[in-house]
Write a protein that holds these residues in place. Sequence first.
Motif, PDB file in Angstrom:
ATOM      1  N   LEU A  21       0.214 -33.864 -39.868  1.00  0.00           N
ATOM      2  CA  LEU A  21       0.591 -34.664 -41.041  1.00  0.00           C
ATOM      3  C   LEU A  21      -0.549 -34.741 -42.058  1.00  0.00           C
ATOM      4  N   GLU A  22      -1.771 -34.855 -41.567  1.00  0.00           N
ATOM      5  CA  GLU A  22      -2.933 -34.914 -42.461  1.00  0.00           C
ATOM      6  C   GLU A  22      -3.132 -33.571 -43.176  1.00  0.00           C
ATOM      7  N   CYS A  23      -2.874 -32.468 -42.496  1.00  0.00           N
ATOM      8  CA  CYS A  23      -2.953 -31.152 -43.151  1.00  0.00           C
ATOM      9  C   CYS A  23      -1.961 -31.061 -44.304  1.00  0.00           C
ATOM     10  N   TYR A  24      -0.756 -31.543 -44.084  1.00  0.00           N
ATOM     11  CA  TYR A  24       0.254 -31.536 -45.151  1.00  0.00           C
ATOM     12  C   TYR A  24      -0.197 -32.432 -46.307  1.00  0.00           C
ATOM     13  N   ARG A  25      -0.728 -33.612 -45.975  1.00  0.00           N
ATOM     14  CA  ARG A  25      -1.158 -34.544 -47.023  1.00  0.00           C
ATOM     15  C   ARG A  25      -2.310 -33.956 -47.849  1.00  0.00           C
ATOM     16  N   ILE A  26      -3.300 -33.418 -47.173  1.00  0.00           N
ATOM     17  CA  ILE A  26      -4.497 -32.891 -47.841  1.00  0.00           C
ATOM     18  C   ILE A  26      -4.156 -31.719 -48.760  1.00  0.00           C
ATOM     19  N   THR A  27      -3.221 -30.880 -48.346  1.00  0.00           N
ATOM     20  CA  THR A  27      -2.917 -29.676 -49.134  1.00  0.00           C
ATOM     21  C   THR A  27      -1.962 -29.941 -50.300  1.00  0.00           C
ATOM     22  N   GLN A  40       0.237 -22.729 -47.745  1.00  0.00           N
ATOM     23  CA  GLN A  40       1.246 -22.297 -46.778  1.00  0.00           C
ATOM     24  C   GLN A  40       0.609 -21.894 -45.442  1.00  0.00           C
ATOM     25  N   GLN A  41      -0.534 -21.229 -45.501  1.00  0.00           N
ATOM     26  CA  GLN A  41      -1.212 -20.784 -44.285  1.00  0.00           C
ATOM     27  C   GLN A  41      -1.726 -21.967 -43.465  1.00  0.00           C
ATOM     28  N   ILE A  42      -2.338 -22.929 -44.126  1.00  0.00           N
ATOM     29  CA  ILE A  42      -2.847 -24.116 -43.422  1.00  0.00           C
ATOM     30  C   ILE A  42      -1.698 -24.891 -42.788  1.00  0.00           C
ATOM     31  N   ARG A  43      -0.641 -25.093 -43.546  1.00  0.00           N
ATOM     32  CA  ARG A  43       0.497 -25.847 -43.024  1.00  0.00           C
ATOM     33  C   ARG A  43       1.166 -25.122 -41.865  1.00  0.00           C
ATOM     34  N   ARG A  44       1.318 -23.820 -41.974  1.00  0.00           N
ATOM     35  CA  ARG A  44       1.935 -23.037 -40.909  1.00  0.00           C
ATOM     36  C   ARG A  44       1.111 -23.138 -39.626  1.00  0.00           C
ATOM     37  N   GLU A  78      -8.012 -21.526 -36.856  1.00  0.00           N
ATOM     38  CA  GLU A  78      -7.526 -20.944 -38.108  1.00  0.00           C
ATOM     39  C   GLU A  78      -7.557 -21.982 -39.232  1.00  0.00           C
ATOM     40  N   VAL A  79      -7.074 -23.181 -38.962  1.00  0.00           N
ATOM     41  CA  VAL A  79      -7.094 -24.249 -39.974  1.00  0.00           C
ATOM     42  C   VAL A  79      -8.525 -24.595 -40.346  1.00  0.00           C
ATOM     43  N   ASP A  80      -9.402 -24.712 -39.358  1.00  0.00           N
ATOM     44  CA  ASP A  80     -10.806 -25.040 -39.612  1.00  0.00           C
ATOM     45  C   ASP A  80     -11.443 -24.004 -40.544  1.00  0.00           C
ATOM     46  N   THR A  81     -11.156 -22.755 -40.300  1.00  0.00           N
ATOM     47  CA  THR A  81     -11.707 -21.672 -41.117  1.00  0.00           C
ATOM     48  C   THR A  81     -11.182 -21.734 -42.549  1.00  0.00           C
ATOM     49  N   ALA A  82      -9.886 -22.002 -42.694  1.00  0.00           N
ATOM     50  CA  ALA A  82      -9.300 -22.120 -44.031  1.00  0.00           C
ATOM     51  C   ALA A  82      -9.859 -23.331 -44.774  1.00  0.00           C
TER      52      ALA A  82
END
Length: 116
Positions: A21-27, A40-44, A78-82
């Motif tokens: 949920l925080e990834c969606y909020r931040i992006t 899209q990549q972070i959310r996926r 993957e998320v950390d890298t993005a």
Amino acid sequence: MFLQLAHTKTPVFQESKKFTLECYRITKDFPQDERFAMVQQIRRAALSVHLNIAEGCSRKSEKERKRFFEISRGSIIEVDTALDIAYKLKYKTEEELKQLGDHLVSTFKQLSGLIG
């Protein structure tokens, strides 16, 4: 949501939900030109973390469970890298990413403990 299965009450599942949920909020307010790229990549990848934990919890064999948890952990990396790239591009400050980073690290540690 509807099944109310036991895994939904586990700490790792609860933490991965917060992380996702925080990834969606931040992006939400990343630059518009990243809408179909980094956002899209972070959310996926974030959703993959949560979904693979759920699927792993439903597996009977420990080997299968661990495999889904490993996939989940790979998606966290993957998320950390993005997010590192987003930070370097100044899409977000370190302070803005703090809460997400806390959920990321917590989920990663819990998964690592489950994998062994």
